[in-house]
Scaffold this motif. Structure first.
Motif, PDB file in Angstrom:
ATOM      1  N   ASP A  13      19.922  83.325  -2.064  1.00 20.62           N
ATOM      2  CA  ASP A  13      18.979  82.452  -1.359  1.00 20.62           C
ATOM      3  C   ASP A  13      18.181  83.208  -0.296  1.00 20.62           C
ATOM      4  O   ASP A  13      17.768  82.628   0.701  1.00 20.62           O
ATOM      5  CB  ASP A  13      19.707  81.273  -0.714  1.00 20.62           C
ATOM      6  CG  ASP A  13      18.811  80.022  -0.625  1.00 20.62           C
ATOM      7  OD1 ASP A  13      17.790  79.984  -1.321  1.00 20.62           O
ATOM      8  OD2 ASP A  13      19.159  79.106   0.144  1.00 20.62           O
ATOM      9  N   ARG A  14      17.975  84.497  -0.511  1.00 18.80           N
ATOM     10  CA  ARG A  14      17.199  85.257   0.469  1.00 18.80           C
ATOM     11  C   ARG A  14      15.811  85.566  -0.070  1.00 18.80           C
ATOM     12  O   ARG A  14      15.583  85.630  -1.283  1.00 18.80           O
ATOM     13  CB  ARG A  14      17.912  86.552   0.861  1.00 18.80           C
ATOM     14  CG  ARG A  14      18.030  87.609  -0.240  1.00 18.80           C
ATOM     15  CD  ARG A  14      18.842  88.800   0.260  1.00 18.80           C
ATOM     16  NE  ARG A  14      19.009  89.812  -0.775  1.00 18.80           N
ATOM     17  CZ  ARG A  14      18.186  90.848  -0.946  1.00 18.80           C
ATOM     18  NH1 ARG A  14      17.127  90.985  -0.143  1.00 18.80           N
ATOM     19  NH2 ARG A  14      18.406  91.736  -1.899  1.00 18.80           N
ATOM     20  N   ALA A  79      14.706  81.708   6.428  1.00 19.01           N
ATOM     21  CA  ALA A  79      15.836  82.557   6.048  1.00 19.01           C
ATOM     22  C   ALA A  79      16.324  82.273   4.633  1.00 19.01           C
ATOM     23  O   ALA A  79      17.086  83.058   4.077  1.00 19.01           O
ATOM     24  CB  ALA A  79      16.980  82.364   7.039  1.00 19.01           C
ATOM     25  N   GLU A  80      15.890  81.160   4.046  1.00 14.74           N
ATOM     26  CA  GLU A  80      16.416  80.755   2.745  1.00 14.74           C
ATOM     27  C   GLU A  80      15.282  80.558   1.740  1.00 14.74           C
ATOM     28  O   GLU A  80      14.333  79.806   2.004  1.00 14.74           O
ATOM     29  CB  GLU A  80      17.227  79.468   2.894  1.00 14.74           C
ATOM     30  CG  GLU A  80      18.449  79.628   3.798  1.00 14.74           C
ATOM     31  CD  GLU A  80      19.085  78.299   4.131  1.00 14.74           C
ATOM     32  OE1 GLU A  80      20.290  78.141   3.874  1.00 14.74           O
ATOM     33  OE2 GLU A  80      18.371  77.422   4.645  1.00 14.74           O
ATOM     34  N   VAL A  84      11.150  77.505   0.241  1.00 15.07           N
ATOM     35  CA  VAL A  84       9.733  77.753  -0.057  1.00 15.07           C
ATOM     36  C   VAL A  84       9.480  77.980  -1.546  1.00 15.07           C
ATOM     37  O   VAL A  84       8.332  78.114  -1.978  1.00 15.07           O
ATOM     38  CB  VAL A  84       9.201  78.964   0.744  1.00 15.07           C
ATOM     39  CG1 VAL A  84       9.152  78.636   2.226  1.00 15.07           C
ATOM     40  CG2 VAL A  84      10.043  80.207   0.496  1.00 15.07           C
ATOM     41  N   ARG A  85      10.522  78.000  -2.319  1.00 12.85           N
ATOM     42  CA  ARG A  85      10.397  78.314  -3.742  1.00 12.85           C
ATOM     43  C   ARG A  85       9.418  77.399  -4.468  1.00 12.85           C
ATOM     44  O   ARG A  85       8.614  77.847  -5.296  1.00 12.85           O
ATOM     45  CB  ARG A  85      11.774  78.212  -4.401  1.00 12.85           C
ATOM     46  CG  ARG A  85      11.748  78.411  -5.902  1.00 12.85           C
ATOM     47  CD  ARG A  85      13.094  78.119  -6.528  1.00 12.85           C
ATOM     48  NE  ARG A  85      13.076  78.358  -7.958  1.00 12.85           N
ATOM     49  CZ  ARG A  85      14.086  78.092  -8.776  1.00 12.85           C
ATOM     50  NH1 ARG A  85      15.211  77.589  -8.283  1.00 12.85           N
ATOM     51  NH2 ARG A  85      13.971  78.329 -10.066  1.00 12.85           N
ATOM     52  N   GLY A 142      20.716  76.856  -6.167  1.00  6.65           N
ATOM     53  CA  GLY A 142      20.595  75.533  -6.769  1.00  6.65           C
ATOM     54  C   GLY A 142      21.552  74.501  -6.222  1.00  6.65           C
ATOM     55  O   GLY A 142      21.666  73.405  -6.782  1.00  6.65           O
ATOM     56  N   THR A 143      22.241  74.824  -5.139  1.00  8.37           N
ATOM     57  CA  THR A 143      23.213  73.906  -4.556  1.00  8.37           C
ATOM     58  C   THR A 143      22.663  73.331  -3.254  1.00  8.37           C
ATOM     59  O   THR A 143      21.838  73.948  -2.587  1.00  8.37           O
ATOM     60  CB  THR A 143      24.534  74.632  -4.264  1.00  8.37           C
ATOM     61  OG1 THR A 143      24.264  75.783  -3.441  1.00  8.37           O
ATOM     62  CG2 THR A 143      25.173  75.094  -5.567  1.00  8.37           C
ATOM     63  N   PRO A 144      23.114  72.122  -2.862  1.00  2.16           N
ATOM     64  CA  PRO A 144      22.661  71.546  -1.597  1.00  2.16           C
ATOM     65  C   PRO A 144      23.069  72.402  -0.407  1.00  2.16           C
ATOM     66  O   PRO A 144      24.101  73.080  -0.438  1.00  2.16           O
ATOM     67  CB  PRO A 144      23.352  70.179  -1.563  1.00  2.16           C
ATOM     68  CG  PRO A 144      23.691  69.881  -2.984  1.00  2.16           C
ATOM     69  CD  PRO A 144      23.992  71.204  -3.612  1.00  2.16           C
ATOM     70  N   ALA A 145      22.248  72.401   0.634  1.00  7.14           N
ATOM     71  CA  ALA A 145      22.596  73.091   1.866  1.00  7.14           C
ATOM     72  C   ALA A 145      23.794  72.395   2.508  1.00  7.14           C
ATOM     73  O   ALA A 145      24.206  71.309   2.091  1.00  7.14           O
ATOM     74  CB  ALA A 145      21.405  73.090   2.818  1.00  7.14           C
TER      75      ALA A 145
END
Length: 291
Positions: A13-14, A79-80, A84-85, A142-145
């Motif tokens: 997630d970077r 940071a993740e 923004v993807r 693909g997982t919830p924060a």
């Protein structure tokens, strides 16, 4: 990017450094273009890549650039990656459409430095955005924060429909600009019609991602960008209201679509942010109890 490096970012997630540098490169151009189009509408013919009449169309393009500033600032500082993807596809479509419009209407542009910069940007940006998408494609886990709000399915589908109406209108305007000249809310040329079509197409490609991803954190930055853009579009219509032909149904229809989008997007943002704050407070209370 080598396969080994792609595996290395899988699920991290970077945001990769080259993708951040892409934001660094694009942000100054977006700032300059938005400044000219919104703050200096009387100087557009001299300072911009092409004269835009009436000024309301130029201000709306500037409003789209303001949304781009918010988005690429997110790319630069977040940071993740998943945050923004979902903006890459809309940016790819928007820049591709404006690149095509430039090629189709090259005779309408002014042979100055701004046109050179415009041409280079719209000839390269779609490929750079596509490269960024490929490089980052495995980074999102693909997982919830940890503290996430999931957008309810009915809300997500409603927004997909609202965005789809805007995108369908925009793509139709881009493909058949002549059909909108004479009926739109203000005067258009084939180039300005296609420009507005590219702008209208953005929101649908943002919302379409909700079919597969309903994490609010995936849309938080994008919706901030959209709300800024819509607010400035409505402001542009107010400032340029003398150029709007209010007797045409398209003028009121466009304003109604904007107001509806502003209400839907703003309402979702307020609801989701409240839920996230409540989750954060609940988490803090749980930590305090354990302590």
């Amino acid at each position: 990017m080598p396969a080994r490096e792609r595996v290395g970012i899988a699920g991290t997630d970077r945001v990769l450094l080259p993708v951040r540098w892409l934001a660094v490169v694009l942000l100054p151009f977006l700032l300059i273009a938005a400044g000219i189009l919104i703050l200096l509408p009387a100087r557009v013919a001299d300072l911009f890549a092409w004269p835009i009449e009436p000024p309301i169309t130029g201000m709306i393009l500037g409003a789209a650039y303001l949304g781009g500033i918010v988005y690429f600032a997110g790319v630069l500082f977040t940071a993740e990656w998943h945050r923004v993807r979902r903006g890459l596809l809309p940016v790819f479509v928007f820049s591709s459409l404006l690149g095509i419009a430039t090629a189709l209407h090259a005779d309408r542009f002014t042979p100055n430095l701004s046109f050179v910069v415009w041409s280079v940007l719209y000839a390269t940006t779609p490929f750079l955005i596509a490269a960024a998408a490929v490089a980052q494609r495995s980074a999102d886990p693909g997982t919830p924060a940890s503290r996430e709000t999931i957008i309810p399915a009915p809300v997500a589908w409603t927004l997909v429909v609202v965005g789809g109406i805007a995108t369908l209108t925009g793509l139709t305007m881009f493909v058949s600009p002549a059909a909108f000249i004479g009926v739109w809310g203000w005067d258009l040329t084939p180039l300005t019609a296609r420009t507005l079509g590219a702008i209208l197409s953005l929101t649908g490609f943002v919302n379409a991602s909700m079919i597969i991803d309903r994490r609010w954190t995936s849309f938080r930055i994008l919706y901030a960008a959209q709300l800024v853009s819509i607010a400035f579009v409505l402001t542009a219509i107010w400032v340029g209201r003398a150029d709007v032909q209010w007797e045409r149904p398209a003028a009121w229809g466009f304003v109604a679509l904007l107001v509806m989008a502003l209400g839907c997007y703003g309402g979702l943002a307020v609801w989701a942010e409240r839920r996230m704050r409540r989750a954060a407070r609940a988490g803090e209370r749980a930590v305090d109890r354990q302590a």
